[in-house]
Scaffold this active site. Structure first.
Site, PDB file in Angstrom:
ATOM      1  CG  HIS A 240      -2.298   0.733   0.864  1.00  0.00           C
ATOM      2  ND1 HIS A 240      -2.661   1.515  -0.051  1.00  0.00           N
ATOM      3  CD2 HIS A 240      -3.443   0.379   1.387  1.00  0.00           C
ATOM      4  CE1 HIS A 240      -3.837   1.808  -0.100  1.00  0.00           C
ATOM      5  NE2 HIS A 240      -4.506   1.112   0.728  1.00  0.00           N
TER       6      HIS A 240
ATOM      7  CG  ASP B 194      -3.094   4.603  -4.676  1.00  0.00           C
ATOM      8  OD1 ASP B 194      -2.512   4.643  -3.587  1.00  0.00           O
ATOM      9  OD2 ASP B 194      -3.029   5.571  -5.637  1.00  0.00           O
TER      10      ASP B 194
END
Length: 424
Positions: A396, A400
């Site tokens: 992450h 995204d």
């Protein structure tokens, strides 16, 4: 008589220390030139250390699991003559075995014996003489296989290094008509108070270190999507029927590799490596797919290089070659490094959902779960379809959530409409 002292060799790549993984000799053993003395573990490979001389082992320089500096004394051998008057490093290692991979999951494990009932005891044959509490060397996969087959490992003769029991040894044992017939009736219900301590060294320690490092450094998140693989399984069966004899059988894996290649054209951020120390993301045009593989010596990730330039059969042949090399301990360092994205599958044991751990410094790993037939509603009608989940993880810090979801949806679309895999 003299003494020949062998130092820990310089494996290369700037490595200053290595882990002593296993001795193949003990004090008092007679050894010959080129005989393997010990296995040492680097960050990338297990390396065999051979003897440069004939002689008798008189001293060992360390214990398995000990981290030793390059140049420290590894072993001393008594030889005829004066020996080496000055201590020298061991000769160049002659064989490499794969090191622990950076990935968590498995592909194409041993056939799903776990689903089969345990066989009834058959006629008793010759067996290995071991004490009842003696624990033979064997990998967790082999132990599980033996359990599923109802075989006592202590009765099986091992053909691997240091007498390690391999899958082939279990098959040979069954073929010879041997089983656990000697187990007393009711032994399955006897109380047990034994316990065992297993030192975490060698490949298992490397796996543990890499898993801990990956989970501590990357911001993992997972995304699971359900895919209808009925059409692609029909295509696979058709291609195998038509071309299997001449080109080889296709599994689902080369189709998944092809889907990755096509989907990455629109999502290049998934085919990347993240150097979190330098804060640099490197996106790569070449698609080097790591295929997480189980072997008797641990988990590893051989790499299908330039998957973007391979046909289905080319990918299938390379996956098979690399998996066999990894399982047999013959994969080279180059074959176990350099992946840009990883594909991991537990095959028939794939379960419903998994949460694979990233193969750092990659930013995406695509996990494959098992195929099951389920009733589904298609155009208002209930029909039986072959369904499979993709359980994938992403970093992450780089990827995204929306992009990850769209990427997996793109793979889903390609697999559900397999003709699009080949439309340029």
């Amino acid at each position: 008589m003299g003494t020949h002292v062998i130092k820990m060799p310089d494996i290369g790549e700037g490595i200053a220390e290595v882990e002593l993984s296993q001795w193949h000799v003990k004090v008092g053993d007679l050894v010959v030139e080129d005989q393997v003395l010990a296995d040492v573990m680097t960050d990338k490979a297990m390396v065999d250390i051979p003897s440069p001389v004939h002689g008798k082992v008189i001293a060992l320089g360390g214990q398995p699991g000990e981290v030793m500096a390059v140049g420290s004394v590894l072993i001393s051998i008594e030889v005829e003559g004066a020996g080496n008057l000055k201590e020298s490093a061991a000769p160049a290692p002659v064989k490499e075995a794969p090191a622990a991979p950076k990935a968590e999951a498995v592909v194409e494990s041993k056939p799903a014996a776990a689903a089969a009932p345990r066989p009834a005891p058959v006629c008793q044959g010759p067996m290995v003489a071991r004490e009842a509490d003696e624990r033979p060397l064997a990998s967790p996969a082999v132990r599980k296989h033996a359990l599923d087959l109802g075989i006592q490992l202590r009765l099986v003769r091992g053909s691997g290094p240091a007498g390690r029991v391999l899958h082939e040894d279990l098959e040979a044992y069954l073929a010879q008509g041997q089983s656990n017939a000697s187990t007393p009736v009711g032994a399955a219900y006897a109380q047990r108070n034994d316990e065992e301590q297993i030192q975490v060294i060698g490949m298992r320690r490397k796996i543990a270190q890499r898993m801990q490092d990956a989970t501590q450094r990357a911001a993992h998140f997972s995304y699971v999507e359900e895919i209808d693989v009925t059409a692609i399984e029909e295509l696979r069966a058709h291609l195998n029927e038509k071309h299997g004899a001449s080109r080889g059988k296709l599994t689902l894996l080369p189709f998944l590799v092809r889907a990755l290649v096509v989907a990455l054209r629109d999502f290049p951020q998934m085919n990347a490596r993240y150097d979190d120390e330098a804060q640099v993301i490197t996106r790569l045009g070449a698609v080097h797919v790591g295929v997480a593989t189980q072997s008797d010596v641990g988990l590893m990730v051989p790499v299908v290089r330039h998957a973007e330039a391979r046909s289905l059969w080319d990918s299938a042949a390379e996956i098979s070659r690399l998996a066999n090399a990894a399982r047999n301990g013959k994969a080279s360092r180059d074959e176990l490094s350099g992946s840009t994205i990883t594909l991991t599958s537990l095959g028939a044991l794939g379960g419903i959902v998994s949460t694979p751990v990233l193969n750092l410094p990659e930013v995406a790993i695509v996990g494959v779960n098992k195929i099951v037939e389920r009733p589904m509603v298609v155009k208002g009608q209930v029909v039986i379809r072959k369904m499979m989940n993709l359980s994938s993880s992403f970093d992450h810090r780089v990827v995204d959530g929306m992009d990850a979801a769209l990427f997996i949806q793109a793979i889903r679309g390609l697999l559900e409409q397999p003709a699009t895999l080949f439309v340029e």
